[in-house]
Design a protein around this motif. Structure first.
Motif, short mmCIF file in Angstrom:
data_model
loop_
_atom_site.label_atom_id
_atom_site.label_comp_id
_atom_site.label_asym_id
_atom_site.label_seq_id
_atom_site.Cartn_x
_atom_site.Cartn_y
_atom_site.Cartn_z
N TYR A 312 -3.64 -6.21 -0.97
CA TYR A 312 -4.95 -6.54 -1.51
C TYR A 312 -4.92 -7.96 -2.08
O TYR A 312 -4.05 -8.29 -2.89
CB TYR A 312 -5.32 -5.55 -2.61
CG TYR A 312 -6.64 -5.84 -3.28
CD1 TYR A 312 -7.84 -5.64 -2.60
CD2 TYR A 312 -6.69 -6.32 -4.59
CE1 TYR A 312 -9.06 -5.91 -3.21
CE2 TYR A 312 -7.89 -6.59 -5.21
CZ TYR A 312 -9.08 -6.38 -4.52
OH TYR A 312 -10.28 -6.66 -5.12
N GLN A 313 -5.87 -8.81 -1.65
CA GLN A 313 -5.89 -10.20 -2.07
C GLN A 313 -7.14 -10.58 -2.84
O GLN A 313 -7.36 -11.76 -3.12
CB GLN A 313 -5.77 -11.11 -0.83
CG GLN A 313 -4.51 -10.91 -0.02
CD GLN A 313 -3.29 -11.43 -0.74
OE1 GLN A 313 -3.34 -12.46 -1.40
NE2 GLN A 313 -2.18 -10.72 -0.61
N GLY A 314 -7.98 -9.61 -3.17
CA GLY A 314 -9.24 -9.93 -3.84
C GLY A 314 -10.36 -10.00 -2.83
O GLY A 314 -11.01 -9.00 -2.53
N ASN A 315 -10.62 -11.20 -2.30
CA ASN A 315 -11.67 -11.35 -1.29
C ASN A 315 -11.25 -10.82 0.07
O ASN A 315 -12.10 -10.47 0.90
CB ASN A 315 -12.07 -12.83 -1.14
CG ASN A 315 -12.80 -13.35 -2.35
OD1 ASN A 315 -13.44 -12.59 -3.06
ND2 ASN A 315 -12.69 -14.65 -2.59
N ASP A 316 -9.95 -10.79 0.33
CA ASP A 316 -9.42 -10.36 1.62
C ASP A 316 -8.31 -9.35 1.41
O ASP A 316 -7.77 -9.20 0.31
CB ASP A 316 -8.84 -11.55 2.40
CG ASP A 316 -9.86 -12.64 2.66
OD1 ASP A 316 -10.93 -12.33 3.19
OD2 ASP A 316 -9.58 -13.80 2.32
N ASN A 317 -7.96 -8.69 2.50
CA ASN A 317 -6.74 -7.90 2.55
C ASN A 317 -5.88 -8.43 3.69
O ASN A 317 -6.39 -8.80 4.75
CB ASN A 317 -7.04 -6.41 2.81
CG ASN A 317 -7.60 -5.71 1.59
OD1 ASN A 317 -7.38 -6.16 0.46
ND2 ASN A 317 -8.33 -4.63 1.80
N PHE A 318 -4.56 -8.48 3.47
CA PHE A 318 -3.62 -8.83 4.52
C PHE A 318 -3.00 -7.53 5.01
O PHE A 318 -2.33 -6.83 4.25
CB PHE A 318 -2.53 -9.77 4.00
CG PHE A 318 -3.02 -11.12 3.55
CD1 PHE A 318 -4.29 -11.57 3.87
CD2 PHE A 318 -2.20 -11.95 2.80
CE1 PHE A 318 -4.75 -12.81 3.45
CE2 PHE A 318 -2.65 -13.19 2.37
CZ PHE A 318 -3.92 -13.62 2.70
N ILE A 319 -3.24 -7.24 6.28
CA ILE A 319 -2.74 -6.00 6.86
C ILE A 319 -1.56 -6.32 7.78
O ILE A 319 -1.70 -7.06 8.75
CB ILE A 319 -3.84 -5.27 7.67
CG1 ILE A 319 -5.12 -5.14 6.83
CG2 ILE A 319 -3.34 -3.89 8.12
CD1 ILE A 319 -4.95 -4.39 5.54
N HIS A 320 -0.40 -5.77 7.44
CA HIS A 320 0.80 -5.94 8.26
C HIS A 320 0.87 -4.78 9.26
O HIS A 320 0.78 -3.61 8.87
CB HIS A 320 2.06 -5.94 7.39
CG HIS A 320 2.11 -7.06 6.40
ND1 HIS A 320 2.90 -8.16 6.57
CD2 HIS A 320 1.45 -7.24 5.21
CE1 HIS A 320 2.75 -8.99 5.54
NE2 HIS A 320 1.87 -8.45 4.70
N LEU A 321 1.01 -5.14 10.53
CA LEU A 321 1.07 -4.13 11.58
C LEU A 321 2.32 -4.32 12.43
O LEU A 321 2.95 -5.39 12.40
CB LEU A 321 -0.18 -4.22 12.48
CG LEU A 321 -1.52 -4.12 11.77
CD1 LEU A 321 -2.32 -5.40 11.99
CD2 LEU A 321 -2.31 -2.93 12.25
N SER A 322 2.63 -3.30 13.19
CA SER A 322 3.76 -3.35 14.12
C SER A 322 3.27 -2.98 15.50
O SER A 322 2.62 -1.94 15.67
CB SER A 322 4.86 -2.39 13.67
OG SER A 322 5.93 -2.39 14.60
#
Length: 382
Positions: A312-322
């Protein structure tokens, strides 16, 4: 203000430890009033370049021209440049007023009263009038940086050189000083060369950025052009946060499209006329995190990927995928927050696909399709 030209500028260190080419044949033409940012990883040659411009390093080969006059053979004091250092480099026993006036005292014939008027005018511009009688150990980091800027500005140079001047400040103050520096440079209408390893500073401050790596110039362009149309894989992966995703793929012709497959999985496809490559040719595929589209349905998309971490980044989310044991980062709105272990569908538009030569890293395709030309922007001053 003046033009600044770097022609085949080269710096070689040759000593008992060996021969090192720190800067290799650098060619850059900087316009009147332009704010150019030299950016690259540590050790890429950007600070060495700045020190050659300032006269603090000798030039092995090539020329430096300020306003059409070669200056590489001149002493620093004769080059009409002023430099702001990362460490501020203020005289600790002198007041702010004395620090700012020091250059005027030794390089002009102005009287003390005239020097004081010049200093006070610049202090008012920088909002540091109340600091003029303070010494550096009585100031905060931001105040010291303003005094260091004032010392440079008061000399009215043709060119400003700034060597990572904000790196010692905390994040909030650094962001504010970025804005102030841009406004100051615009108001003064002076040519400036700014060195940083922080690509965020480079992208937000520059009229143009010059990206360096291993002593070599990779690309000179306005920030948005370098971001959307990088010259090579290095520039593409250096610019952007989070960094561009890259995959080693193989091109496969499929009707009117060329598919790019990684370990048998098709990660992207583009129209046949988008890129010149042979069937079976290895290519490096680049996907920027903000261009990765996610779906709750694993079958809805170009391929499926498993969620490993959501940040969770506030305005965005960083989603790590494989995907096929290869990491993929997606930058998505904050209301998209999948759980680890979920399998999602992933889609990338053909216009957002980047393709690079697998050996040389040279860009074969950047953002857009064949009928979309790279944007053009001229550097102008008010």
């Amino acid at each position: 203000m003046a033009t600044l030209e770097l022609n085949e500028l080269t710096k070689i260190y040759d000593d008992a430890q060996g021969r090192e080419v720190a800067v290799d044949s650098l060619d850059i033409d900087i316009e009147d009033g332009e704010f150019l940012v030299l950016v690259g990883p540590s050790g890429c040659g950007k600070s060495t370049t700045l020190r050659m411009l300032a006269g603090l390093e000798t030039v092995t080969d090539g020329t430096i021209e300020i306003g059409g006059t070669e200056v590489q053979h001149l002493a620093p004091s004769a080059r009409s440049i002023a430099m702001v250092f990362q460490s501020y480099a203020l005289y600790t026993k002198m007041t702010a007023r004395q620090n700012m006036a020091y250059g005027l005292k030794h390089s002009t014939d102005l009287s003390k009263a005239e020097r004081n008027r010049e200093v006070e005018d610049i202090a008012e511009l920088l909002d540091i009038t109340e600091l003029l009688d303070d010494k550096p150990d009585e100031m905060s980091g931001g105040q010291k940086q303003r005094v260091a800027l004032g010392r440079a500005i008061v000399r009215d140079p043709d060119v400003f050189l700034l060597d990572e001047p904000l790196s010692n400040l905390d994040a909030k103050l650094r962001a504010r000083m970025r804005t102030e520096l841009q406004q100051l440079q615009t108001d003064l209408d002076v040519t400036a060369v700014y060195v940083t390893h922080d690509q965020t500073e480079a992208m937000t401050m520059a009229d143009r950025i010059a990206v360096m790596n291993d002593g070599e110039l990779q690309q000179v362009a306005p920030p948005e052009v370098a971001y959307d149309h990088p010259a090579n894989e290095f520039v593409a992966t250096f610019l952007g946060s989070p960094s561009m995703n890259t995959f080693e793929t193989v091109a496969v012709e499929n009707g009117d499209e060329i598919e790019f497959r990684h370990d048998g999985t098709t990660l992207a496809a583009v129209p046949h006329d988008t890129v010149e490559c042979a069937d079976g040719e290895p290519m490096t595929l680049g996907l920027r995190p903000e261009d990765v589209r996610l779906s709750d349905d694993p079958t809805d998309g170009t391929f499926a990927a498993d969620v490993t971490v959501s940040e969770y980044q506030g305005n965005d989310n960083f989603i790590h995928l494989s995907v096929e044991k290869h990491d993929l980062m997606a930058r998505v709105p904050s209301d998209v927050y999948p759980n680890p272990g979920e399998t999602l569908g992933v889609t990338v538009s053909p216009r957002d696909v980047f393709l690079f030569d697998a050996d040389s890293g040279i860009a074969h395709k950047t953002r857009g399709l064949p009928d979309e030309q790279p944007p053009k922007r001229s550097v102008s001053n008010p």
